[in-house]
Design a protein around this motif. Structure first.
Motif, mmCIF file in Angstrom:
data_model
loop_
_atom_site.group_PDB
_atom_site.id
_atom_site.type_symbol
_atom_site.label_atom_id
_atom_site.label_comp_id
_atom_site.label_asym_id
_atom_site.label_seq_id
_atom_site.Cartn_x
_atom_site.Cartn_y
_atom_site.Cartn_z
ATOM 1 N N GLY A 94 0.839 -1.195 0.000
ATOM 2 C CA GLY A 94 0.000 0.000 0.000
ATOM 3 C C GLY A 94 0.869 1.238 0.000
ATOM 4 O O GLY A 94 1.970 1.235 -0.550
ATOM 5 N N THR A 95 0.393 2.288 0.641
ATOM 6 C CA THR A 95 1.128 3.548 0.730
ATOM 7 C C THR A 95 1.425 3.862 2.184
ATOM 8 O O THR A 95 0.506 3.982 3.005
ATOM 9 C CB THR A 95 0.305 4.710 0.132
ATOM 10 O OG1 THR A 95 -0.007 4.411 -1.236
ATOM 11 C CG2 THR A 95 1.086 6.009 0.193
ATOM 12 N N ASP A 114 2.161 3.332 9.624
ATOM 13 C CA ASP A 114 0.774 3.343 9.159
ATOM 14 C C ASP A 114 0.757 3.201 7.648
ATOM 15 O O ASP A 114 1.398 3.992 6.932
ATOM 16 C CB ASP A 114 0.067 4.635 9.570
ATOM 17 C CG ASP A 114 -0.214 4.685 11.063
ATOM 18 O OD1 ASP A 114 -0.300 3.611 11.681
ATOM 19 O OD2 ASP A 114 -0.349 5.799 11.599
ATOM 20 N N VAL A 115 0.031 2.197 7.171
ATOM 21 C CA VAL A 115 -0.039 1.911 5.743
ATOM 22 C C VAL A 115 -1.486 1.995 5.281
ATOM 23 O O VAL A 115 -2.379 1.391 5.884
ATOM 24 C CB VAL A 115 0.527 0.511 5.424
ATOM 25 C CG1 VAL A 115 0.386 0.206 3.936
ATOM 26 C CG2 VAL A 115 1.987 0.409 5.856
ATOM 27 N N TRP A 122 -6.775 0.828 6.607
ATOM 28 C CA TRP A 122 -5.583 1.310 7.296
ATOM 29 C C TRP A 122 -4.970 0.174 8.115
ATOM 30 O O TRP A 122 -5.676 -0.543 8.821
ATOM 31 C CB TRP A 122 -5.929 2.470 8.221
ATOM 32 C CG TRP A 122 -6.172 3.756 7.512
ATOM 33 C CD1 TRP A 122 -7.357 4.207 7.013
ATOM 34 C CD2 TRP A 122 -5.209 4.769 7.227
ATOM 35 N NE1 TRP A 122 -7.198 5.432 6.419
ATOM 36 C CE2 TRP A 122 -5.891 5.812 6.541
ATOM 37 C CE3 TRP A 122 -3.846 4.909 7.470
ATOM 38 C CZ2 TRP A 122 -5.240 6.972 6.115
ATOM 39 C CZ3 TRP A 122 -3.200 6.058 7.043
ATOM 40 C CH2 TRP A 122 -3.886 7.068 6.368
ATOM 41 N N HIS A 123 -3.655 0.031 8.024
ATOM 42 C CA HIS A 123 -2.947 -0.998 8.781
ATOM 43 C C HIS A 123 -1.839 -0.352 9.604
ATOM 44 O O HIS A 123 -1.092 0.486 9.104
ATOM 45 C CB HIS A 123 -2.334 -2.043 7.842
ATOM 46 C CG HIS A 123 -3.337 -2.789 7.019
ATOM 47 N ND1 HIS A 123 -3.812 -4.037 7.367
ATOM 48 C CD2 HIS A 123 -3.962 -2.456 5.857
ATOM 49 C CE1 HIS A 123 -4.678 -4.439 6.461
ATOM 50 N NE2 HIS A 123 -4.792 -3.504 5.532
ATOM 51 N N SER A 124 -1.760 -0.739 10.856
ATOM 52 C CA SER A 124 -0.684 -0.297 11.730
ATOM 53 C C SER A 124 0.272 -1.474 11.899
ATOM 54 O O SER A 124 -0.103 -2.512 12.452
ATOM 55 C CB SER A 124 -1.224 0.145 13.088
ATOM 56 O OG SER A 124 -0.166 0.539 13.945
ATOM 57 N N HIS A 141 -9.152 2.093 12.081
ATOM 58 C CA HIS A 141 -10.218 2.849 11.420
ATOM 59 C C HIS A 141 -9.864 4.332 11.463
ATOM 60 O O HIS A 141 -9.765 4.924 12.529
ATOM 61 C CB HIS A 141 -11.558 2.589 12.101
ATOM 62 C CG HIS A 141 -11.982 1.154 12.072
ATOM 63 N ND1 HIS A 141 -12.499 0.553 10.944
ATOM 64 C CD2 HIS A 141 -11.943 0.189 13.025
ATOM 65 C CE1 HIS A 141 -12.778 -0.713 11.195
ATOM 66 N NE2 HIS A 141 -12.445 -0.964 12.457
ATOM 67 N N GLU A 142 -9.650 4.917 10.299
ATOM 68 C CA GLU A 142 -9.323 6.333 10.179
ATOM 69 C C GLU A 142 -10.385 7.028 9.335
ATOM 70 O O GLU A 142 -10.990 6.412 8.448
ATOM 71 C CB GLU A 142 -7.945 6.516 9.534
ATOM 72 C CG GLU A 142 -6.800 5.829 10.272
ATOM 73 C CD GLU A 142 -6.436 6.522 11.565
ATOM 74 O OE1 GLU A 142 -6.914 7.660 11.793
ATOM 75 O OE2 GLU A 142 -5.675 5.933 12.356
ATOM 76 N N ASP A 143 -10.587 8.302 9.614
ATOM 77 C CA ASP A 143 -11.617 9.037 8.876
ATOM 78 C C ASP A 143 -11.041 10.094 7.934
ATOM 79 O O ASP A 143 -11.775 10.928 7.405
ATOM 80 C CB ASP A 143 -12.602 9.692 9.848
ATOM 81 C CG ASP A 143 -11.911 10.623 10.838
ATOM 82 O OD1 ASP A 143 -10.686 10.840 10.690
ATOM 83 O OD2 ASP A 143 -12.593 11.131 11.735
ATOM 84 N N ASP A 144 -9.710 10.067 7.728
ATOM 85 C CA ASP A 144 -9.105 11.072 6.862
ATOM 86 C C ASP A 144 -8.531 10.466 5.589
ATOM 87 O O ASP A 144 -7.607 11.020 4.994
ATOM 88 C CB ASP A 144 -8.014 11.833 7.613
ATOM 89 C CG ASP A 144 -6.909 10.918 8.110
ATOM 90 O OD1 ASP A 144 -7.115 9.688 8.115
ATOM 91 O OD2 ASP A 144 -5.833 11.431 8.484
ATOM 92 N N THR A 145 -9.096 9.337 5.170
ATOM 93 C CA THR A 145 -8.578 8.654 3.982
ATOM 94 C C THR A 145 -8.610 9.542 2.744
ATOM 95 O O THR A 145 -7.626 9.650 2.005
ATOM 96 C CB THR A 145 -9.381 7.365 3.709
ATOM 97 O OG1 THR A 145 -9.291 6.512 4.853
ATOM 98 C CG2 THR A 145 -8.831 6.634 2.501
#
Length: 217
Positions: A94-95, A114-115, A122-124, A141-145
């Protein structure tokens, strides 16, 4: 670390005419004791409270020796920020959006990367700073994708490349995407051998490293 300091005054009265007194300071650190002897000239000014008090660690109030712990953590890390990011991406393609060298409460530490995967998950990923092995990985779970995707649009400098560029300035302890500001850059923190910290900006398109003065007074 438990620190106990007991100060015993051996000579409580000053010698007539000379105005000197001798004191012994006995300190214990986890059972290990050390004794120091000091001679101090006693004056009327010395008898007054200077208003400066020292903590148990010998530092003045307000001083924080956490920097020394962080410095030790950074110095002991054999795996660089760039290597940690590469290891995380091998585990989870991923990024990479951020990488931070964290010191845990138990004294251990790890790189936390964080990927953002292609499916927007999102993966930590935690990386061992000594071996580069993956310690764990979990979904967050992130809300700024959308905001992160927008900030990275057109970027030619990856987190790995930003970490390598900032490494020319010192030991990199963190790399984060500045998706909120107008800098359009990666934010990197470096730590020198003496523990001094410095913040840098690495251009998303240029890869140019400049000092970050945004937090200066």
């Amino acid at each position: 670390m438990k620190r106990n300091i007991v100060i015993a005054t051996v000579a409580a009265a000053a010698l007539v005419g000379s105005g000197t007194a001798t004191a012994l300071a006995v300190s214990g650190d986890d059972g290990a004791a050390a004794t120091r002897a000091s001679n101090a000239r006693v004056t009327d000014d010395d008898a007054q409270d200077s208003g400066v008090r020292q903590d148990d660690d010998g530092l003045k109030d307000g001083d924080d020796d956490g920097r020394d712990d962080d410095s030790a953590q950074a110095a002991s890390a054999k795996v660089t920020a760039a290597d940690a990011i590469s290891a995380a991406l091998r585990q989870t393609p991923g990024t990479a959006v951020s990488a931070d060298l964290d010191d845990d409460d138990d004294g251990s530490g790890a790189w936390e990367v964080d990927v953002l995967a292609k499916n927007d998950a999102w993966h930590s990923v935690r990386i061992d700073p000594g071996t580069g092995k993956v310690l764990s990985s979990h979904v967050e779970h992130e809300d700024d994708t959308a905001q992160v995707r927008a900030a990275l649009k057109g970027a030619s400098t990856s987190a790995t490349e930003a970490a390598k560029a900032a490494a020319a300035k010192g030991k990199v302890t963190s790399v984060d995407l500045d998706e909120d500001g107008a800098s359009k850059a990666w934010e990197a923190e470096t730590r020198a051998a003496d523990g001094a910290e410095q913040d840098w900006l690495v251009g998303l398109k240029t890869g140019k490293v400049t000092a970050d003065h945004s937090d200066d007074d």
